[in-house]
Design a protein around this motif. Structure first.
Motif, short mmCIF file in Angstrom:
data_model
loop_
_atom_site.label_atom_id
_atom_site.label_comp_id
_atom_site.label_asym_id
_atom_site.label_seq_id
_atom_site.Cartn_x
_atom_site.Cartn_y
_atom_site.Cartn_z
N PRO A 127 -5.23 3.02 -3.38
CA PRO A 127 -6.47 3.46 -2.72
C PRO A 127 -6.23 3.99 -1.30
CG PRO A 127 -6.82 1.37 -3.82
CD PRO A 127 -5.35 1.64 -3.88
N GLN A 128 -5.16 3.54 -0.66
CA GLN A 128 -4.87 4.01 0.69
C GLN A 128 -4.44 5.47 0.73
OE1 GLN A 128 -2.18 0.47 1.65
NE2 GLN A 128 -3.06 0.94 3.64
N ILE A 129 -4.06 6.01 -0.42
CA ILE A 129 -3.77 7.45 -0.44
C ILE A 129 -4.82 8.15 -1.32
CG2 ILE A 129 -1.34 7.40 0.23
CD1 ILE A 129 -1.87 7.80 -3.33
N GLN A 185 0.03 -10.01 -1.41
CA GLN A 185 -1.38 -10.43 -1.34
C GLN A 185 -2.22 -9.39 -0.58
OE1 GLN A 185 -1.94 -14.95 -0.64
NE2 GLN A 185 0.22 -14.62 -0.21
N HIS A 186 -1.65 -8.86 0.49
CA HIS A 186 -2.35 -7.83 1.28
C HIS A 186 -2.62 -6.60 0.42
CE1 HIS A 186 -2.84 -5.47 5.23
NE2 HIS A 186 -2.77 -4.54 4.31
N GLU A 187 -1.61 -6.17 -0.33
CA GLU A 187 -1.75 -4.94 -1.13
C GLU A 187 -2.70 -5.15 -2.32
OE1 GLU A 187 -0.89 -2.47 0.43
OE2 GLU A 187 0.48 -3.48 1.80
N ILE A 188 -2.64 -6.31 -2.95
CA ILE A 188 -3.56 -6.57 -4.07
C ILE A 188 -5.00 -6.65 -3.54
CG2 ILE A 188 -4.24 -8.24 -5.85
CD1 ILE A 188 -1.27 -8.70 -6.41
N ASP A 189 -5.17 -7.18 -2.35
CA ASP A 189 -6.50 -7.14 -1.72
C ASP A 189 -7.03 -5.70 -1.67
OD1 ASP A 189 -7.08 -9.79 -1.29
OD2 ASP A 189 -6.67 -9.77 0.86
N HIS A 190 -6.17 -4.77 -1.28
CA HIS A 190 -6.58 -3.36 -1.21
C HIS A 190 -7.13 -2.88 -2.57
CE1 HIS A 190 -5.63 -1.75 2.74
NE2 HIS A 190 -4.41 -2.24 2.72
N LEU A 191 -6.53 -3.35 -3.65
CA LEU A 191 -6.98 -2.92 -4.98
C LEU A 191 -8.38 -3.44 -5.29
CD1 LEU A 191 -3.72 -3.45 -7.07
CD2 LEU A 191 -4.46 -1.43 -5.80
N GLY A 212 0.10 -6.02 9.85
CA GLY A 212 -0.41 -4.69 10.17
C GLY A 212 -0.87 -4.04 8.88
N CYS A 213 -1.43 -2.86 8.98
CA CYS A 213 -1.89 -2.12 7.80
C CYS A 213 -1.82 -0.64 8.14
CB CYS A 213 -3.32 -2.53 7.46
SG CYS A 213 -4.01 -1.64 6.06
N LEU A 214 -1.25 0.16 7.25
CA LEU A 214 -1.11 1.59 7.55
C LEU A 214 -2.47 2.29 7.69
CD1 LEU A 214 1.97 2.48 5.31
CD2 LEU A 214 1.90 2.39 7.81
N SER A 215 -3.53 1.66 7.19
CA SER A 215 -4.87 2.23 7.35
C SER A 215 -5.51 1.84 8.69
CB SER A 215 -5.78 1.79 6.20
OG SER A 215 -5.29 2.30 4.97
NI NI Z 1 -3.06 -2.49 4.26
#
Ligand code: NI
Length: 160
Positions: free
Chosen positions: A50-52, A129-135, A87-90
């Motif tokens: 989703p970030q892209i 966990q951070h990336e699955i949260d994004h999903l 951190g988060c690239l978004s």
């Molecule tokens: Ni992130």
């Protein structure tokens, strides 16, 4: 290969739930390669589709090598949690202390469409966990405790 544009904190797509990939085809593999390149360029250690701008349940994470995980699911979480800086690239330039499970077990498909099960702890467990949260449309600011959330809102108006 392509470097893709990373969506930023205020874009609605980051709040949406991503759909499962029905199969691991050429398109999904290309997505993973592009995400890996984009993550590297941004000097990140994880990135979710989703970030892209793609609402598919696909993530890449930096382990000993870059792992692409399709339809990842946390099947076990340690009760023990730890706090650390994320951190988060978004969210360029924003670093927050977030509490997460120390150890997890994840089921997913790999880039060949094979079922895999993965145990992770420490930083890798945190990144997954951070990336699955994004999903699931969840951002790290949503994981702040109440006091930290108020502090964050005062410091960064417009980010939340
Ligand atoms: Ni992130």
């Amino acid at each position: 290969m392509a470097i893709l544009e990373i969506r930023k904190f205020n874009e609605p797509i980051l709040r949406k739930r991503a759909k499962e990939a029905r199969k691991v085809d050429k398109e999904v593999r290309k997505l993973i390669v592009d995400m890996a390149q984009t993550m590297k360029k941004g000097q990140g250690i994880g990135l979710a589709a989703p970030q892209i701008g793609v609402l598919r349940r696909v993530i890449v994470v930096q382990a000993q090598r870059i792992l692409g995980l399709i339809n990842p699911k946390i099947v076990k979480k340690s009760r023990e949690k730890g706090k650390d800086i994320e951190g988060c690239l978004s969210f360029p330039g924003i670093f927050l202390e977030i509490k997460r499970a120390k150890e997890i077990e994840v089921k997913a498909l790999d880039i060949n469409g094979k079922k895999i099960e993965l145990k992770a702890k420490g930083l890798l467990a945190r990144v997954i966990q951070h990336e699955i949260d994004h999903l699931n449309g969840i951002l790290f600011i949503n994981r702040l405790g109440i006091i930290d959330k108020i502090r964050f809102k005062l410091k960064y108006r417009g980010f939340s």
